[in-house]
Design a protein around this motif. Structure first.
Motif: not given
Length: 397
Positions: A260, A308, A315-316, A318-322, A345
């Motif tokens: 990211a 964005r 970015l939250q 849970e999004e960052i953890s991907r 995260s």
């Protein structure tokens, strides 16, 4: 006669003596004598520009390369130390060479029967009418006397700004504060653009840039990809500086399959990383986002551009953890809210590129408190002879 040695250069460019006094114009190795005079030391250099000490563009031309490198290094390591952050590996400091700056904004004013064009004096609105400039790329400075002559003919008494950027097609020039009264000034500008081979000439009359001349679409090459260059978009100030930042970004994210890239701009790092990974490029400025998206689509690259605002809508966790790795290159204010989400995260690797050691250190402390280690840190001095300092860093947990 003994005195107090100058031991370092402070953040704003003053020398700092061993007894704590700040001494204007001093560099490490000089000595402040009891009578108030300064005894020059081995790290004092002859300023290469006649305008130094008046022009606000440079603060440190009186320091040699060793002193400049130490200043850049100290600014970054001191910022880390201010937050009690230890550095596992301090990488070699990078310092851009003279005549390497590929973007600048000059200021102009018609006064006393002549047109002044240059940088402002330090702490003043007075303009230094530059006759030389050792920081600008030669392609940019070559236009200065020609712009001065042209603007003397068409400009009013109002202040003028001239933004210059070196692009793939040549010099991109945006004029602000110029009012075109009749056909004559318009023709003069078009003749100037054609005769001097400008890549683009734009006029900003307070409502954004209006393109007057652009023979072909203007681009900048980022990571080997030609990306459309919106007027006055952000671009790293030097090519060598961009290269060292991108090289560190690649090295620090080595092995990551998904990355990211936050505050991605035109895609400086997204395109540099896309050869080995899938990259999400997140940017708030719509024109930069669209330029990145268009270039990625045209080249069929694994870069997904997302529009964005990360200050209002980070970015939250849970999004960052991907993602396997997170890269940030925020504005000078830093990325307090986004870093807080990264800290909360499951991210294991964070690459933080910064143009402000103070805000970086604040954000770095948040990562350290969340269990990250500062694995690598590189000071970067793209703005040669100025007090503006940048860095690259790698955090892991």
């Amino acid at each position: 006669m003994t005195g107090s040695p100058i031991i370092r250069i402070a953040a704003k460019g003053d020398g700092v003596a061993e007894d704590g006094r700040h001494v204007s114009g001093a560099v490490p190795g000089d000595t402040m004598l009891p009578d108030g005079t300064l005894e020059p030391g081995p790290h004092r250099a002859t300023p290469p520009c006649r305008h130094f000490a008046r022009c606000g563009g440079c603060q440190l031309q009186h320091a040699d390369d060793a002193a400049l490198l130490q200043f850049v290094t100290d600014r970054v390591t001191s910022a880390a130390a201010s937050q009690d952050i230890s550095v596992c590996e301090l990488l070699e400091t990078h310092l851009s060479p003279p005549q390497s700056r590929r973007r600048a904004t000059l200021h102009g004013l018609k006064a006393g029967g002549k047109f002044l064009l240059g940088f402002r004096e330090g702490g003043s609105h007075r303009i230094v009418d530059i006759a030389e400039c050792p920081i600008l790329r030669l392609e940019l400075f070559a236009l200065v006397p020609r712009l001065r002559t042209m603007l003397a003919r068409i400009a009013s008494e109002a202040p003028v700004d001239v933004a210059l950027t070196l692009t793939d097609q040549g010099v991109d020039c945006t004029l602000s504060g110029v009012t075109l009264d009749g056909l004559g000034p318009t023709e003069a500008l078009l003749d100037f653009a054609r005769d001097h081979g400008l890549a683009r000439l734009s006029l900003d009359q307070g409502y954004g840039g209006e393109t007057l001349w652009e023979p072909e679409p203007v681009t900048v090459t980022l990571g080997g990809v030609a990306v459309g260059f919106p007027e006055q978009s952000f671009l790293q100030p030097t090519e060598d500086g961009e290269a060292i930042l991108a090289a560190d970004a690649r090295a620090f994210t080595d092995g990551a399959g998904t990355i990211a890239d936050l505050f991605s701009g035109l895609g400086t790092f997204a395109f540099a990383l896309s050869g080995a990974a899938k990259v999400l490029a997140v940017e708030a400025a719509r024109d930069a986002h669209l330029a990145c998206k268009s270039a990625a689509n045209a080249q069929r690259l694994p870069v997904h551009a997302l529009h964005r605002d990360l200050f209002r809508n980070p970015l939250q966790p849970e999004e960052i953890s991907r993602f396997d790795a997170i890269l940030l290159d925020p504005p000078r204010a830093g990325a307090r809210e986004q870093i807080a989400a990264v800290a909360n995260s499951e991210a294991k690797r964070v690459v933080y590129i910064s143009c402000n050691p103070a805000s970086w250190a604040r954000d770095a402390k948040t990562l350290i408190d969340a269990g990250f280690r500062l694995e690598k840190l590189r000071p970067v001095g793209q703005f040669r002879w100025s007090t503006h300092v940048e860095l690259t860093s790698l955090f892991a947990r």
